[in-house]
Design a protein around this motif. Structure first.
Motif, PDB file in Angstrom:
ATOM      1  N   PHE A 183       0.842  -1.193   0.000  1.00 43.15           N
ATOM      2  CA  PHE A 183       0.000   0.000   0.000  1.00 43.15           C
ATOM      3  C   PHE A 183       0.877   1.243   0.000  1.00 43.15           C
ATOM      4  CE2 PHE A 183      -2.300  -3.420   2.010  1.00 43.15           C
ATOM      5  CZ  PHE A 183      -3.593  -3.309   1.526  1.00 43.15           C
ATOM      6  N   VAL A 184       0.282   2.351  -0.472  1.00 43.63           N
ATOM      7  CA  VAL A 184       0.961   3.651  -0.407  1.00 43.63           C
ATOM      8  C   VAL A 184       0.039   4.619   0.325  1.00 43.63           C
ATOM      9  CG1 VAL A 184       0.160   4.230  -2.739  1.00 43.63           C
ATOM     10  CG2 VAL A 184       2.037   5.531  -1.708  1.00 43.63           C
ATOM     11  N   LYS A 185       0.523   5.222   1.419  1.00 48.79           N
ATOM     12  CA  LYS A 185      -0.268   6.141   2.246  1.00 48.79           C
ATOM     13  C   LYS A 185       0.651   7.213   2.822  1.00 48.79           C
ATOM     14  CE  LYS A 185      -3.890   3.447   1.778  1.00 48.79           C
ATOM     15  NZ  LYS A 185      -4.969   3.814   0.830  1.00 48.79           N
ATOM     16  N   ARG A 186       0.019   8.201   3.489  1.00 49.94           N
ATOM     17  CA  ARG A 186       0.759   9.278   4.135  1.00 49.94           C
ATOM     18  C   ARG A 186       0.757   9.065   5.650  1.00 49.94           C
ATOM     19  NH1 ARG A 186       2.223  14.319   2.305  1.00 49.94           N
ATOM     20  NH2 ARG A 186       0.810  14.162   0.515  1.00 49.94           N
ATOM     21  N   VAL A 187       1.912   9.307   6.266  1.00 50.85           N
ATOM     22  CA  VAL A 187       2.017   9.189   7.723  1.00 50.85           C
ATOM     23  C   VAL A 187       1.355  10.393   8.371  1.00 50.85           C
ATOM     24  CG1 VAL A 187       3.579   9.025   9.692  1.00 50.85           C
ATOM     25  CG2 VAL A 187       4.171   7.893   7.531  1.00 50.85           C
ATOM     26  N   VAL A 188       0.396  10.142   9.272  1.00 52.73           N
ATOM     27  CA  VAL A 188      -0.270  11.209  10.012  1.00 52.73           C
ATOM     28  C   VAL A 188       0.151  11.182  11.484  1.00 52.73           C
ATOM     29  CG1 VAL A 188      -2.523  12.141  10.719  1.00 52.73           C
ATOM     30  CG2 VAL A 188      -2.202  11.264   8.391  1.00 52.73           C
ATOM     31  N   GLY A 189       0.449  10.003  12.005  1.00 60.40           N
ATOM     32  CA  GLY A 189       0.889   9.888  13.393  1.00 60.40           C
ATOM     33  C   GLY A 189       2.009   8.883  13.529  1.00 60.40           C
ATOM     34  N   VAL A 190       2.991   9.204  14.384  1.00 62.44           N
ATOM     35  CA  VAL A 190       4.104   8.277  14.672  1.00 62.44           C
ATOM     36  C   VAL A 190       3.992   7.814  16.123  1.00 62.44           C
ATOM     37  CG1 VAL A 190       5.607   9.365  12.954  1.00 62.44           C
ATOM     38  CG2 VAL A 190       5.654  10.179  15.318  1.00 62.44           C
ATOM     39  N   GLY A 191       4.878   6.928  16.531  1.00 64.14           N
ATOM     40  CA  GLY A 191       4.812   6.336  17.852  1.00 64.14           C
ATOM     41  C   GLY A 191       4.697   7.365  18.971  1.00 64.14           C
TER      42      GLY A 191
ATOM     43  N   ILE B 136      -8.317  17.425  11.812  1.00 62.68           N
ATOM     44  CA  ILE B 136      -7.575  16.445  12.605  1.00 62.68           C
ATOM     45  C   ILE B 136      -6.609  17.189  13.524  1.00 62.68           C
ATOM     46  CG2 ILE B 136      -5.758  14.684  12.436  1.00 62.68           C
ATOM     47  CD1 ILE B 136      -7.166  13.564  10.023  1.00 62.68           C
ATOM     48  N   ARG B 137      -6.458  16.671  14.726  1.00 65.25           N
ATOM     49  CA  ARG B 137      -5.469  17.215  15.661  1.00 65.25           C
ATOM     50  C   ARG B 137      -4.452  16.133  15.995  1.00 65.25           C
ATOM     51  NH1 ARG B 137      -6.358  21.999  18.474  1.00 65.25           N
ATOM     52  NH2 ARG B 137      -8.326  23.045  17.957  1.00 65.25           N
ATOM     53  N   VAL B 138      -3.184  16.534  16.004  1.00 64.20           N
ATOM     54  CA  VAL B 138      -2.111  15.636  16.418  1.00 64.20           C
ATOM     55  C   VAL B 138      -1.411  16.270  17.605  1.00 64.20           C
ATOM     56  CG1 VAL B 138       0.022  14.458  15.746  1.00 64.20           C
ATOM     57  CG2 VAL B 138      -1.805  14.783  14.062  1.00 64.20           C
ATOM     58  N   ASN B 139      -1.428  15.575  18.731  1.00 63.35           N
ATOM     59  CA  ASN B 139      -0.844  16.090  19.976  1.00 63.35           C
ATOM     60  C   ASN B 139      -1.390  17.473  20.327  1.00 63.35           C
ATOM     61  OD1 ASN B 139       0.635  13.736  19.958  1.00 63.35           O
ATOM     62  ND2 ASN B 139       2.511  14.699  19.193  1.00 63.35           N
ATOM     63  N   GLY B 140      -2.685  17.643  20.064  1.00 64.92           N
ATOM     64  CA  GLY B 140      -3.367  18.884  20.412  1.00 64.92           C
ATOM     65  C   GLY B 140      -3.254  19.985  19.387  1.00 64.92           C
ATOM     66  N   THR B 141      -2.509  19.776  18.303  1.00 66.25           N
ATOM     67  CA  THR B 141      -2.300  20.810  17.278  1.00 66.25           C
ATOM     68  C   THR B 141      -3.166  20.529  16.057  1.00 66.25           C
ATOM     69  OG1 THR B 141      -0.009  21.148  17.988  1.00 66.25           O
ATOM     70  CG2 THR B 141      -0.601  21.936  15.794  1.00 66.25           C
ATOM     71  N   GLN B 142      -3.932  21.543  15.637  1.00 72.08           N
ATOM     72  CA  GLN B 142      -4.768  21.401  14.449  1.00 72.08           C
ATOM     73  C   GLN B 142      -3.904  21.319  13.195  1.00 72.08           C
ATOM     74  OE1 GLN B 142      -7.237  24.716  12.674  1.00 72.08           O
ATOM     75  NE2 GLN B 142      -8.873  23.576  13.721  1.00 72.08           N
TER      76      GLN B 142
ATOM     77  N   GLU C  80       4.298   2.845  20.210  1.00 71.16           N
ATOM     78  CA  GLU C  80       5.690   2.978  19.758  1.00 71.16           C
ATOM     79  C   GLU C  80       6.015   1.901  18.723  1.00 71.16           C
ATOM     80  OE1 GLU C  80       7.756   5.330  20.299  1.00 71.16           O
ATOM     81  OE2 GLU C  80       6.630   6.405  21.853  1.00 71.16           O
ATOM     82  N   GLY C  81       6.788   2.304  17.732  1.00 72.77           N
ATOM     83  CA  GLY C  81       7.193   1.356  16.691  1.00 72.77           C
ATOM     84  C   GLY C  81       6.155   1.144  15.610  1.00 72.77           C
ATOM     85  N   THR C  82       5.072   1.944  15.641  1.00 73.85           N
ATOM     86  CA  THR C  82       4.030   1.819  14.620  1.00 73.85           C
ATOM     87  C   THR C  82       3.677   3.193  14.059  1.00 73.85           C
ATOM     88  OG1 THR C  82       2.166   2.022  16.158  1.00 73.85           O
ATOM     89  CG2 THR C  82       3.066  -0.195  15.807  1.00 73.85           C
ATOM     90  N   LEU C  83       2.829   3.193  13.017  1.00 77.77           N
ATOM     91  CA  LEU C  83       2.438   4.420  12.324  1.00 77.77           C
ATOM     92  C   LEU C  83       0.934   4.425  12.083  1.00 77.77           C
ATOM     93  CD1 LEU C  83       5.201   4.245   9.545  1.00 77.77           C
ATOM     94  CD2 LEU C  83       5.306   5.651  11.630  1.00 77.77           C
ATOM     95  N   TRP C  84       0.343   5.627  12.131  1.00 78.82           N
ATOM     96  CA  TRP C  84      -1.045   5.831  11.723  1.00 78.82           C
ATOM     97  C   TRP C  84      -0.991   6.490  10.353  1.00 78.82           C
ATOM     98  CZ3 TRP C  84      -5.911   4.686  13.503  1.00 78.82           C
ATOM     99  CH2 TRP C  84      -6.982   5.397  12.959  1.00 78.82           C
ATOM    100  N   VAL C  85      -1.585   5.833   9.341  1.00 79.49           N
ATOM    101  CA  VAL C  85      -1.455   6.309   7.960  1.00 79.49           C
ATOM    102  C   VAL C  85      -2.829   6.520   7.347  1.00 79.49           C
ATOM    103  CG1 VAL C  85       0.772   5.169   7.637  1.00 79.49           C
ATOM    104  CG2 VAL C  85      -1.317   3.945   7.047  1.00 79.49           C
ATOM    105  N   MET C  86      -2.904   7.498   6.430  1.00 75.83           N
ATOM    106  CA  MET C  86      -4.152   7.813   5.748  1.00 75.83           C
ATOM    107  C   MET C  86      -3.853   8.198   4.296  1.00 75.83           C
ATOM    108  SD  MET C  86      -5.897  10.101   8.823  1.00 75.83           S
ATOM    109  CE  MET C  86      -7.534  10.177   8.116  1.00 75.83           C
TER     110      MET C  86
END
Length: 277
Positions: A154-162, A175-181, A204-210
């Motif tokens: 698959f090909v996706k974009r990283v939105v969140g890291v560990g 979307i908010r990441v660590n409280g930041t819009q 940790e050691g994983t990714l959230w992708v969209m």
């Protein structure tokens, strides 16, 4: 006087005539074929040279194919985009070049990176064994960008890291990441950041992708209830998409994004940050 003797001396050829005659005889003899080399067929030599040239071309072709496969396996792999899930960044039919050295020497995937990864056990189950010969040929063609990738790739974009907390969506539909819009300018025009609400902390050691085309992308959101919760293990990342190599009209490096520039590190996120409100 002996008349017969005189006639005999006059009829005898001079030394110059003797040498001239010898030269003519020798020249005539040299023009006649002699020995096996003179009787050989010229077409046989041409045929042998033709066989050698074809053999050389074949060996060169095999060497080039082996080189390209090794390059694709270890350094730079072409990847055919099979769907619209990453539009407008990547379009159906694009051949992108995946940098396999991007994370080889200790660097880690970052928010905003576009990745190719193996989704086995996170997005899809282990595929059933197929025909070994067919699988080998398809794998070689896919490695050269001549066929669609394996169903597990698959090909996706990283939105969140560990460690990141990723939430959708706030009052403004962002979307908010660590409280930041996050201002996701790369998202397909007209698409909402997500129609599926979620509030997750990335292990940790994983990714959230969209995918960038959110309404057409099957990504981490669709696997929240699956084993692994839709997270992609970093060890399953094949490489980072750095260039679009084909078609020629789209030949360019992949544009970066500053959407995550203000996102703080996960360790500095205050408790309860990033909620729906």
């Amino acid at each position: 006087m002996d008349t017969e003797a005189q006639h005999t001396e006059r009829d005898r050829p001079s030394p110059v005539e003797e040498r001239s005659r010898s030269a003519r005889i020798s020249g005539d003899d040299s023009s006649e074929p002699s020995g096996p080399a003179a009787s050989s067929d010229p077409s046989e030599g041409g045929s042998a040279r033709g066989r050698l040239s074809w053999r050389g071309a074949g060996l060169l072709g095999v060497a080039c194919a082996v080189f390209l496969l090794l390059l694709s396996h270890f350094v730079l792999q072409p990847f055919l985009i099979p769907s619209s899930s990453m539009e407008p960044t990547l379009q159906v039919g694009d051949r992108v070049l995946v940098n396999k050295l991007a994370y080889r020497f200790g660097d880690q995937p970052r928010r905003g990176d576009v990745l190719v990864f193996d989704g086995t056990d996170s997005f899809v189950r282990e595929p059933a064994d197929g025909n070994p010969v067919t699988d080998l040929l398809h794998g070689a063609a896919a490695a050269l960008g001549l066929a669609e990738p394996d169903e597990t790739h698959f090909v996706k974009r990283v939105v969140g890291v560990g460690g990141d907390r990723v939430v959708c969506c706030d009052k403004e539909g962002r979307i908010r990441v660590n409280g930041t819009q996050i201002e996701e300018r790369y998202v397909f025009l007209g698409d909402a950041p997500s129609k599926v609400p979620f509030d997750i902390v990335v292990p940790e050691g994983t990714l959230w992708v969209m995918g960038d085309h959110r309404s057409r992308s099957s990504d981490s959101r669709d696997h929240l209830g699956s084993p692994g919760g839709g997270m992609v293990p970093v060890e399953r990342v094949i490489g980072r998409v750095d260039w679009i190599g084909w078609p020629v009209a789209r030949w360019t490096s992949l544009p970066g994004t500053d959407a995550f520039a203000r996102v703080p590190a996960a360790a500095s996120v205050p408790s309860g940050a990033g909620g729906h409100g």
